[in-house]
Design an enzyme around this catalytic site. Structure first.
Site, mmCIF file in Angstrom:
data_model
loop_
_atom_site.group_PDB
_atom_site.id
_atom_site.type_symbol
_atom_site.label_atom_id
_atom_site.label_comp_id
_atom_site.label_asym_id
_atom_site.label_seq_id
_atom_site.Cartn_x
_atom_site.Cartn_y
_atom_site.Cartn_z
ATOM 1 C CE LYS A 38 -10.204 49.102 -5.899
ATOM 2 N NZ LYS A 38 -10.994 50.103 -5.264
ATOM 3 C CE1 TYR A 264 0.487 80.850 1.263
ATOM 4 C CE2 TYR A 264 0.735 78.470 1.433
ATOM 5 C CZ TYR A 264 0.980 79.660 0.764
ATOM 6 O OH TYR A 264 1.712 79.654 -0.384
HETATM 7 C C1 LIG Z 1 -14.749 45.742 -6.084
HETATM 8 C C2 LIG Z 1 -13.659 45.725 -5.068
HETATM 9 N N1 LIG Z 1 -13.203 44.557 -4.614
HETATM 10 C C3 LIG Z 1 -12.224 44.477 -3.689
HETATM 11 C C4 LIG Z 1 -11.631 45.609 -3.173
HETATM 12 C C5 LIG Z 1 -10.534 45.461 -2.151
HETATM 13 O O1 LIG Z 1 -10.898 45.976 -0.924
HETATM 14 P P1 LIG Z 1 -9.906 45.901 0.339
HETATM 15 O O2 LIG Z 1 -8.742 46.769 0.008
HETATM 16 O O3 LIG Z 1 -10.702 46.412 1.455
HETATM 17 O O4 LIG Z 1 -9.494 44.474 0.483
HETATM 18 C C6 LIG Z 1 -12.070 46.851 -3.619
HETATM 19 C C7 LIG Z 1 -11.447 48.060 -3.070
HETATM 20 O O5 LIG Z 1 -11.979 49.083 -2.841
HETATM 21 C C8 LIG Z 1 -13.108 46.916 -4.586
HETATM 22 O O6 LIG Z 1 -13.570 48.096 -5.037
#
Ligand SMILES: Cc1ncc(COP(=O)(O)O)c(C=O)c1O
Length: 408
Positions: A38, A264
């Site tokens: 993501k 700034y």
């Molecule tokens: C539902 C879920 N699973 C897994 C992860 C992966 O987490 P990490 O990057 O700490 O391994 C995330 C990341 O925020 C998440 O939101």
């Protein structure tokens, strides 16, 4: 021939591949890697990361939004893509059309999803998140049995996995995470007694994977460690290598008399006559405003002076007389210890490494590296294969300079 871009992120795909192999070694052959891609694969570039992940045998990809899933499908990714955040009913049509796998937490939504799947002539794979203590999304553990029994009755839904998420598996005290695991395991047992056996179970994020091996179940759902960063309180694993570095080049060097303000708010003025370097990176690239008068960049550790602006940041080069326009500046680089690390930049910015990585925006070119050479460049103006040779020249010159500096 010289570097065709002024500010870029290097994504070392060899390091990424080796991190994935290390994770697979840790979890063993019976388990799979659910790679979280993501937020543009935490800023690394979801399309390229998904492609490399497929080559490394990753089982599943996780996105947060509908469009992130569609982007992967449009780029030709054939791996299962789970949408972790809740979708709205209005997004179901496109999710089904692109064979994305939603997380369902609401019966109305589940019915609408099943109906859309029936219409499409193909069942839809879906996932259920159980909230054992995260307090964000999913179904509460108390109502989970009824919910799963109800969606089991929907004709076109195929429950593919059941999962939960840890809010603090990176804490020094793991007792809360352990209590979540107890709740989760008790639920799995109760479900089994009712004949509901989700094909896959998962819980561990990066911190869970390293700190709580009993949370690894069928898949580990990881982002951070795949990108080479250590969650707090996890054992140091020298085999996990930072994948991303963030670099720029000096675009201007100016001599300013003592007392002349910089940027700034006029928050900095040199106590002496100063040489000020201008770096074409600012908060509009993802270099936080909080780094104003606080951060360091590596042109021999030059401090940021004055406020970070949207596009430009100034560094004090007075003690680095050899610096020249065009010289490389490193905002962070996990591979070169004198340069700041991502973790340091996050600390100076009062945020998390996650936020630093995923806020590096689209105006920053991504240079994908294999075998120490640029193999692909993606930029705001598209993919530019003709730039790879020019970038390669820069990489070669840099490697020479590093080797020369190391020579006794
Ligand atoms: C539902 C879920 N699973 C897994 C992860 C992966 O987490 P990490 O990057 O700490 O391994 C995330 C990341 O925020 C998440 O939101």
């Amino acid at each position: 021939m010289s570097m065709p871009v002024s500010t870029w992120v290097e994504v070392d795909l060899d390091r990424f591949g080796s991190n994935l192999r290390r994770i697979r070694e840790l979890i063993g052959d019976r388990r799979g890697v659910f790679l979280v891609v993501k937020a543009d694969a935490y800023g690394h570039g979801a399309v390229e990361i998904a492609e490399a992940a497929a080559q490394e045998g990753v089982a599943v990809l996780g996105v947060a939004t509908l469009h992130e899933g569609i982007q992967l499908r449009q780029a030709g990714s054939r791996l299962p893509v789970v949408v972790l955040s809740p979708l709205l009913e209005s997004e179901i049509g496109e999710a089904v059309a692109h064979q994305l796998e939603p997380t369902v937490a609401d019966l109305e939504f589940a019915r609408a999803l099943s109906a859309a799947a029936q219409q499409s002539g193909r069942p839809v794979r879906c996932h259920v998140e159980v909230d054992t203590g995260m307090g964000r999304t999913g179904v509460r553990v108390e109502g989970a049995e009824e919910f799963l029994a109800a969606i089991d009755q929907l004709p076109a839904l195929r429950l593919t996995s059941l999962y939960t998420h840890f809010p603090d598996a990176d804490a020094a005290d793991l007792s809360f995470a352990r209590s979540q695991l107890d709740l989760f395991e008790a639920l799995i047992t109760r479900l089994a007694a009712r004949g509901i056996r989700p094909p896959r179970i998962h819980a561990a994020n990066s911190a869970g994977t390293l700190n709580l091996p009993e949370s690894r179940f069928d898949w580990v759902r990881v982002g951070l460690i795949a990108y080479g960063h250590r969650p707090p309180h996890a054992p140091v694993d020298p085999a996990l290598l930072p994948v991303m570095s963030f670099k720029s080049r000096l675009v201007q060097i100016r001599d300013l008399p003592a007392g002349h303000p910089v940027s700034y708010g006029r928050t900095f003025a040199g106590a002496r006559d100063s040489r000020i370097g201008v770096v074409p990176v600012g908060y509009g690239h993802g270099y936080s405003w909080l780094l104003s008068n606080r951060g360091f960049m590596q042109v021999a550790g030059a401090p940021v002076v004055g406020r970070v602006t949207m596009d430009l940041t100034m560094v004090d080069l007075t003690d680095i007389p050899a610096a020249r326009v065009g010289d490389e500046v490193v905002m962070f680089d996990g591979a070169a210890p004198p340069a700041p690390s991502l973790e340091e930049v996050a600390r100076w910015s009062e945020t998390l490494p996650y936020e630093v990585m995923c806020t590096i925006g689209k105006r920053v070119t991504r240079i994908y590296v294999r075998g120490g050479r640029p193999v692909k460049l993606t930029s705001l103006v598209g993919e530019r294969s003709e730039w790879a040779e020019r970038a390669a020249d820069h990489f070669r010159l840099r490697a020479h300079a590093v080797a020369a500096a190391r020579r006794p």
